[in-house]
Structures are given as C-alpha cells and as structure tokens.
Scaffold this motif. Sequence first.
Motif, short mmCIF file in Angstrom:
data_model
loop_
_atom_site.label_atom_id
_atom_site.label_comp_id
_atom_site.label_asym_id
_atom_site.label_seq_id
_atom_site.Cartn_x
_atom_site.Cartn_y
_atom_site.Cartn_z
N VAL A 1 64.84 -64.83 -22.05
CA VAL A 1 65.72 -65.51 -23.01
C VAL A 1 67.16 -65.38 -22.55
O VAL A 1 67.56 -64.31 -22.08
N GLY A 2 67.93 -66.44 -22.70
CA GLY A 2 69.36 -66.33 -22.45
C GLY A 2 69.91 -67.47 -21.61
O GLY A 2 69.27 -68.51 -21.45
N GLU A 3 71.10 -67.22 -21.09
CA GLU A 3 71.82 -68.26 -20.38
C GLU A 3 72.19 -67.68 -19.03
O GLU A 3 72.47 -66.48 -18.92
N ILE A 4 72.18 -68.51 -17.97
CA ILE A 4 72.64 -68.05 -16.66
C ILE A 4 74.08 -68.55 -16.49
O ILE A 4 74.33 -69.75 -16.68
N SER A 5 74.99 -67.65 -16.16
CA SER A 5 76.35 -68.13 -15.92
C SER A 5 76.40 -68.77 -14.53
O SER A 5 75.75 -68.29 -13.60
N ASN A 6 77.10 -69.86 -14.40
CA ASN A 6 77.13 -70.67 -13.19
C ASN A 6 75.72 -71.02 -12.70
O ASN A 6 75.33 -70.67 -11.59
N PRO A 7 74.94 -71.68 -13.52
CA PRO A 7 73.58 -72.02 -13.10
C PRO A 7 73.61 -73.12 -12.03
O PRO A 7 74.58 -73.88 -11.94
N ASP A 8 72.55 -73.19 -11.24
CA ASP A 8 72.44 -74.28 -10.26
C ASP A 8 71.90 -75.55 -10.89
O ASP A 8 72.05 -76.63 -10.35
N GLY A 9 71.24 -75.40 -12.02
CA GLY A 9 70.73 -76.57 -12.73
C GLY A 9 70.50 -76.25 -14.20
O GLY A 9 70.18 -75.11 -14.55
N VAL A 10 70.73 -77.27 -15.05
CA VAL A 10 70.51 -77.11 -16.49
C VAL A 10 69.68 -78.30 -16.98
O VAL A 10 69.94 -79.44 -16.60
N GLY A 11 68.69 -78.04 -17.80
CA GLY A 11 67.88 -79.12 -18.38
C GLY A 11 67.73 -78.94 -19.88
O GLY A 11 67.39 -77.86 -20.35
#
Lengths: 143, 398
Positions: free
Chosen positions: A18-28
């Motif tokens: 669960v959570g958010e990735i900071s500076n993700p390579d992709g978001v959907g």
Amino acid sequence: MPIYNQKVMDHFMNPRNVGEISNPDGVGEVGNPICGDMMTFYIKVKDNHLDDVKFQTFGCGAAIAVSSMVSEMAKGKTLEEALTITPSLVAKELEGLPKNKYHCSNLGAQALRKAIRDYAKKKGVKIEGLEEKGEEDEEGKEN
Amino acid sequence: MERKTERRVYLDHAATTPVLPEVLETMLPYLREVYGNPQSLHSWGDEAREGIEKARGQVATLIGGNPEEIIFTSSGSEANNLAIKGLAQAQAEKGKHIIVSAIEHFSVLQAARTMEKAGFEITLLPVDKYGLIDPDEVAKNIRKDTILVSIMHANGEIGTIQPIAEIAKKIKEAGVLFHTDAVASTGNIPVNLKEMGVDALSLAGDQFYGPKGSGALWIRKGLRLIPLMDGGVQEGGRRPGTENVPAIVGLGRAAELAKSDMHPRMRKLSYLRDRLIKGILTTIDHTILTGHPSQRLPHHASFCIEFIEGEAMLMLLNSQGIAASSGSACTSRALKASHVLIAMGLPHEVAQGSLLFAMGVSNTEDDVDYALEKLPPIVNRLRQMSPLYAKFIKEQRR
C-alpha cells in the motif's frame, strides 16, 4: 456465510504494497466513483523489471484485496511478464471473488497495465504485449 | 466476514431488531400447543383466533386505530405493496396519477414502478439536503387525476422524520388518499393516526423487537382495497392465506411493549445516539451527519465519511465485533449508491462513504464508546490507502 474467502480476507486485512512511490516511473489510474472503486498503481522499473509496485485504492474489500494481489503478482516480474496478468488470473490467485464483485472491483490488472503504458510512453519504448489490447477495450472493462 | 475479537456490539437495529424475551415467551405457545387454524370452528381454532384478535387490538392501540382496520401481512414490504397496488387499483377509475417521494423504500418505489407499467403515471418528489419533503411541493404536484400519495414517516437510512401531519393537510384539501410507510418509525417513536391524518399506514414487527415475517397495513375503514393475492377469507379477504399466528401474536406483544416503554426507550436511545454522533463528528474530520440534525429517529446515527468506502469500513468494524450498515454502491447487490443519499444531493464519492449505526434497547454507553474507540483507526487506515485522500492532502498543501 462470509461473502469473501480467507485468501481475499487476508489481502484485505493485511494489504501488501500500500502507498505511493515518490518519483515513480509510471502511474496508472482506473475506476470512477459512481461504480465505487478507484485504483492508482505506481511502478518503479529497473532493468526492464518491476523493481517496486505500490497502490492506493478507494473501494470495497474486494477492490483492496485485488490491488494487493496484483501488486504481489507483479513485483519482480519483467514488464512483458507483468502484462500477462489479467483480471481472471487475479481472481484465480485470490481463489475466487463474489460474482457481483468480479467486474466492478477487479480493476487492478488494468491499473497496472496503465502504469506500464505510462512508463513506455515517457521512455519512448515498445513493450511486447502492451499494444495487443486497445485502450478502449480496457476502459470498457471498467464498467 | 472475519472477526478478531470476542466482544460483539450490534449497532444495526435499522436492519432488524432482536426479538425481546417477553415477545418470544408470548410466541412460544403458538408454536407448540396452540396450533389450530384460526379459521377452524373448534376450540383449537378459537384459541388461535383469540391470539390474533388480541394482537390486532395491541397493534391498533400502538398507532391509535381501530382493530378492524388492521390487516396483518408478512412484512413491511408486503404492507407497502398492498397499499400502493391495492389502493391504486381500487381508485383507477378516478385517475391514474400517483405521487411518491424519491427516498421511499424500494417496496414503495418498485410497487409504484409496477403500477407505471400498468398504465399509471408516477411523480417522484424531491427532498432537501436533510431528506425532508416540502409540504407545498406535495400540494403543487397534485393534479385532478392524482389518486394516491405515499410518503414515508421516517427514513431508515438517514433517520429523517417527515412532517406527515402538515403534508396530510395539503393532501386532504385535494381529496386524495395518503399512505405512509411507517416501518422505520412505528414502535420507535409515537405514531398517532389521528394526529397524522393519513388513510393508510404500513408497519413491521422486526423494527421494534417483534419477529421477522410480521407486518401490518392499517387502512381507514370503508376504503376499498384490491388484494395482492386471491384465496380465502383471512383478514377480511384482503390478505388470504392461513395466518402466521406466532408472528402475529409476537407483533402484538412487541407493539404493547413499545407502547408502554416508548418514552424511557426514546430517552435512553437518543442519549446514546447523541453521544455517538458527537463522538464521531469531533474525532473524525471530513465527516457529514446525514439526515436531519434534530428531526430524526432517536436511535439513528448516519454519516458519510469522506474519501473512503462503506463496505471496507463495515468489514473492519466487523473484525472488531461491531455491526453497522452502509448505503454505498459496493454494499448493495445492485452496486448502486443509496438512492436516498443521491436524492439529497450528495456526490457519488461522498455517498460511497455512507455508514449507519442504529442503537437498540440493549445497547449501553459502553457499546457506544467501544464503537467510538474502534472507528477512528479504521477510518485512518482506509484513508491512508485512498487515492482520493492522497489527492485531497496534496491539494491542501498547495
């Protein structure tokens, strides 16, 4: 009789990743509030592998369990492998979902695919399996 | 659903209430030795009939009607169906227009839809943000061919109590029949037919500590009613089928207890309700009390908790042994958010966070405090995984 099986309950009670990735390579992002469930998947890619997968979900028990399962299935896989994850595979891994939850809540695989597409777009790379299904098909499945 | 604690707190009395021990005791002989058919002419029949007629009197007393005006049914839903379909069909020669509110129970809404298919016209009345119906709005929608208005007394999802007497006045002026679905209110707050001025009223036993499968329609003497079923002479031919004697005597006893205990119950429950409402609104931000703040059922506390979804909350509450309910799309078999919350103008994503607690006579202050202790971490946990909450927090920081 409980509506969810033990496996679904386990992923709902103890959701993985669960959570958010900071500076993700992709978001959907998929879903809409009228249907009830919304999911956002974040991916981090390293050497064509899903190095990290995280999600945020607004929705019912099934939606949360599905997101957790998809994140677990996808983590560590190559992008091509990750694209073979389908809603029915997710339901199978969860050992079944209630009938009325199958379509509305089983959006995790689409959200992951969208995140990978976002990554491919940003990087300008072609990934096998990504273009096999049109965007419309996936959106259609959300309803 | 999974449960991790031994403690169990039932706060879902709007779904159904337990049967009180006194009610059960009254019913038991009718499941054992008093098994005669009330229509039979021997003493077995006499005993069963006596039980039914006593119950008829008890129910009539609770609502201030005459015993001969009570028709026993299998449920509140059946009473509503009988009222809408039975009165509409009986009045069809006068006109074919029916008015119902947008927040009625499905047994009223769907019965009205069925009549629409049979050639009637239906007007759905809007409600305000508290779920209240404007009596003037009722008057405005009455036409020459209007034959029936059905507006509920209290709503089981939001607890709002309608100004039935005021509405009835407007309807009376136009000479139209008025039915009220009082399933959520009867036995929980005073229901007085003379003050209300209605022509028909539905009630259900399992909303006030009577058995499931018990209900009644009160209908003003002299009014014509087409039965839903054809068959025997039971209930004056208006509800054929051998009477469910144990359920009926249970309903009667529950009605008698509701009448005698009404005010102490209301005092206790409204105290618990206010404690729960205050506790939730002060400990959980971005929470809306749904329904009217004061014109509401004494045991009823309903909310929308923003950024999260109801079913997930119910599952986590259940894991702590707490029973509640929700009007979110995910908790409904039709996967649609509560029509009541949408009619009040709440956006879909807010309606998704619907959470309803309804206290009962056996609940204690301790039960309420237990819920107040368990709910905030559940909300917090679900918000931490909600993309809507994440977006909200980001926008706030900007």
